[in-house]
Design a protein around this motif. Structure first.
Motif, PDB file in Angstrom:
ATOM      1  N   ASP A  93       0.824  -1.214   0.000  1.00 18.59           N
ATOM      2  CA  ASP A  93       0.000   0.000   0.000  1.00 18.59           C
ATOM      3  C   ASP A  93       0.856   1.261   0.000  1.00 18.59           C
ATOM      4  O   ASP A  93       0.560   2.222  -0.707  1.00 18.59           O
ATOM      5  N   MET A  94       1.920   1.268   0.795  1.00 24.94           N
ATOM      6  CA  MET A  94       2.788   2.455   0.823  1.00 24.94           C
ATOM      7  C   MET A  94       3.397   2.692  -0.558  1.00 24.94           C
ATOM      8  O   MET A  94       3.393   3.809  -1.069  1.00 24.94           O
ATOM      9  N   TYR A  95       3.904   1.625  -1.151  1.00 29.83           N
ATOM     10  CA  TYR A  95       4.561   1.766  -2.452  1.00 29.83           C
ATOM     11  C   TYR A  95       3.563   2.210  -3.518  1.00 29.83           C
ATOM     12  O   TYR A  95       3.829   3.090  -4.328  1.00 29.83           O
ATOM     13  N   GLU A  97       0.655   3.762  -3.152  1.00 32.97           N
ATOM     14  CA  GLU A  97       0.151   5.122  -2.937  1.00 32.97           C
ATOM     15  C   GLU A  97       1.176   6.159  -3.388  1.00 32.97           C
ATOM     16  O   GLU A  97       0.828   7.197  -3.934  1.00 32.97           O
ATOM     17  N   GLY A  98       2.457   5.882  -3.141  1.00 32.32           N
ATOM     18  CA  GLY A  98       3.500   6.783  -3.626  1.00 32.32           C
ATOM     19  C   GLY A  98       3.451   6.898  -5.139  1.00 32.32           C
ATOM     20  O   GLY A  98       3.506   7.982  -5.706  1.00 32.32           O
ATOM     21  N   THR A 130      13.966  12.410  -7.846  1.00 32.57           N
ATOM     22  CA  THR A 130      14.558  12.642  -6.529  1.00 32.57           C
ATOM     23  C   THR A 130      13.700  12.161  -5.363  1.00 32.57           C
ATOM     24  O   THR A 130      14.219  11.875  -4.293  1.00 32.57           O
ATOM     25  N   ARG A 131      12.382  12.097  -5.582  1.00 32.36           N
ATOM     26  CA  ARG A 131      11.521  11.681  -4.471  1.00 32.36           C
ATOM     27  C   ARG A 131      11.016  10.256  -4.631  1.00 32.36           C
ATOM     28  O   ARG A 131      10.882   9.526  -3.640  1.00 32.36           O
ATOM     29  N   TYR A 132      10.681   9.870  -5.828  1.00 34.58           N
ATOM     30  CA  TYR A 132       9.998   8.577  -5.985  1.00 34.58           C
ATOM     31  C   TYR A 132      10.911   7.444  -6.430  1.00 34.58           C
ATOM     32  O   TYR A 132      11.064   6.453  -5.720  1.00 34.58           O
ATOM     33  N   VAL A 135      13.375   5.736  -4.072  1.00 31.78           N
ATOM     34  CA  VAL A 135      12.784   4.861  -3.049  1.00 31.78           C
ATOM     35  C   VAL A 135      12.728   3.428  -3.546  1.00 31.78           C
ATOM     36  O   VAL A 135      13.142   2.496  -2.859  1.00 31.78           O
ATOM     37  N   TYR A 136      12.230   3.249  -4.757  1.00 32.34           N
ATOM     38  CA  TYR A 136      12.070   1.896  -5.294  1.00 32.34           C
ATOM     39  C   TYR A 136      13.419   1.277  -5.643  1.00 32.34           C
ATOM     40  O   TYR A 136      13.616   0.074  -5.467  1.00 32.34           O
TER      41      TYR A 136
ATOM     42  N   PHE B  52       8.554   9.061   1.491  1.00 40.09           N
ATOM     43  CA  PHE B  52       8.433   9.983   0.349  1.00 40.09           C
ATOM     44  C   PHE B  52       8.575  11.434   0.798  1.00 40.09           C
ATOM     45  O   PHE B  52       8.019  12.346   0.184  1.00 40.09           O
ATOM     46  N   GLN B  67       1.813   7.536   3.893  1.00 45.84           N
ATOM     47  CA  GLN B  67       0.691   7.403   2.964  1.00 45.84           C
ATOM     48  C   GLN B  67      -0.590   7.094   3.740  1.00 45.84           C
ATOM     49  O   GLN B  67      -0.822   5.977   4.209  1.00 45.84           O
TER      50      GLN B  67
END
Lengths: 221, 229
Positions: A93-95, A97-98, A130-132, A135-136, B52, B67
């Motif tokens: 869900d976190m991934y 939603e990002g 830079t933000r998304y 992360v992955y 994020f 989130q």
């Protein structure tokens, strides 16, 4: 009544595209009923088919589902693309939603005034880089596995691939600094159901063309 | 260390409020750390706690969750407020999606100019009474049960009550044509955990004021104008 899910939307990506991706990745065949004029939307509304008078709407398992997230949650849960327990679901869900936030930023470029579009796009691409995406990249580096969560294909992987391809349409070299995302993209694209969806002739939709904008706007406004 | 969930956000409603409501409804005690300065936020950023770079952040069960929707899904499932099967979850998700859209129109309200506030107030009331409230009124009327889904208290009920109260703050008699919702509001408000949350002194946050807006703008360096719907 075929039993296949039936998608009600315009013949465009919009908010329905992640749903098409997820069904395709799950190997689920689906039908589509395209709204082509305002009356098509009105008809669904007067029939009481749209809980909040809005599309997307997906007829699936005897339900007329609306709300993109609700539909995606249901499909992911039904086809085992939502992790094996609460904690995996939390990560997924976190991934997801990002990625939804990033997708929203990209789509919102469409609605920017003409003189602000270029600047807005630059900001969005900067956020992607830079933000998304970092992360992955870091998630994949951290566990060294092929998939984002639980060493198994989930909706997070499907959504990540969709988003990578979307951003690449605006900046083809966006993954230059992300070697693991590059190999993720290659591997995930090769999964048979996804490979099929990426081929011409599939139900995947193309970016909106300028010439289609008036017709699409007219349906909703 | 299990401990209580810890919420990191501004001292105000924003996107964290639905999380406070759900924890409270589930009877879960929680701690809060309020962001008041830019320095605090930068420290949080540097700590790597914000996946994020954004709040809300909730530390829960060894995770640093971000989130809003992910956090709400987790709490709902953990505390059995998410239905008993996939189909009940589907209904809950649809209903929560609607109330989230409705509350979304109110989320930006404090950041609007005075003129836009009046326009937005009318917009909120119009959408509430023509698009959203009729749906929940009908759901309750059709099955005649106390709760929205599965004859069992769920996240959908908590979220709807929160939405009703928020819209009432914009127009106090907004439920006048919705008898089912009036009864629903009374019923859900008297559930012990919710009743407690509605009392003064609880962790429920008040209607956002200028001080809240100033704090958010300062901490996030969010100085651009927000437009109404």
């Amino acid at each position: 009544m075929s039993g296949k899910p039936r998608l009600h939307y315009v013949n465009a990506r919009g908010r329905m595209e992640p749903i098409r991706w997820l069904l395709a990745a799950a190997g689920v065949e689906f039908e589509e009923a395209f709204l082509e004029k305002k009356d098509d939307l009105k008809k669904l509304q007067t029939n009481g088919d749209l809980l909040f008078q809005q599309v997307p709407m997906v007829e699936i398992d005897g339900m007329k589902m609306v709300q993109t997230r609700a539909i995606l949650n249901y499909i992911a849960g039904k086809y085992n693309l939502y992790g094996k327990d609460l904690k995996e679901r939390a990560l997924i869900d976190m991934y997801v939603e990002g990625l939804a936030d990033l997708n929203e930023l990209i789509s919102s470029n469409f609605f920017q005034p003409a003189d602000k579009k270029e600047e807005h796009l630059a900001t969005v691409l900067d956020k992607a880089a830079t933000r998304y995406f970092p992360v992955y990249e870091k998630v994949l580096k951290g566990h060294g596995q092929d998939f984002l969560v639980g060493n198994k294909l989930s909706r997070a992987d499907v959504q990540l691939l969709e988003t990578i391809l979307l951003v690449e349409e605006s900046k083809p070299d966006i993954l230059a600094k992300f070697p693991l995302l590059q190999s993720f993209k290659a591997k995930t694209s090769n999964i048979p159901n996804i490979k099929k969806f990426l081929q011409p002739g599939s139900q995947r939709k193309q970016p909106i063309q300028e010439k289609d904008i008036p017709r699409l706007m007219q349906i909703f406004h | 260390m299990a401990g209580k969930p810890k919420l990191y956000y501004f001292d105000g409603r924003g996107k964290m409020e639905s999380i406070r409501w759900l924890l409270a409804a589930a009877g879960v005690e929680f701690e809060e750390e309020f962001l008041e300065t830019r320095e605090q936020y930068e420290k949080l950023l540097q700590s790597g706690s914000l996946l994020f770079q954004q709040v809300p952040l909730v530390e829960i069960d060894g995770m640093k969750m971000v989130q809003t929707r992910a956090i709400l899904n987790y709490i709902a499932a953990k505390y059995n407020l998410y239905g008993k099967d996939l189909k009940e979850r589907a209904l809950i998700d649809m209903y929560v999606g609607g109330t989230e859209d409705l509350m979304g129109f109110i989320l930006m309200f404090p950041f609007l100019s005075a003129e836009d506030k009046e326009k937005q107030r009318a917009f909120i009331v119009q959408k509430a009474t023509s698009r959203y409230f009729p749906v929940y009124e009908k759901v309750l009327k059709d099955h005649g049960q106390d709760f929205l889904v599965g004859n069992s208290f769920s996240w959908a009920d908590v979220h709807l009550l929160e939405a009703i109260l928020m819209v009432e703050e914009k127009k106090s008699d907004v439920l006048s044509s919705f008898p089912q919702l009036q009864a629903f509001k009374r019923r859900i408000s008297s559930i012990p955990t919710i009743k407690k949350f509605l009392e003064p002194g609880s962790q429920r946050k008040p209607v956002p004021d200028d001080k809240y807006v100033e704090t958010v703008r300062k901490v996030l360096r969010m100085y651009y104008d927000i437009k109404a719907n």
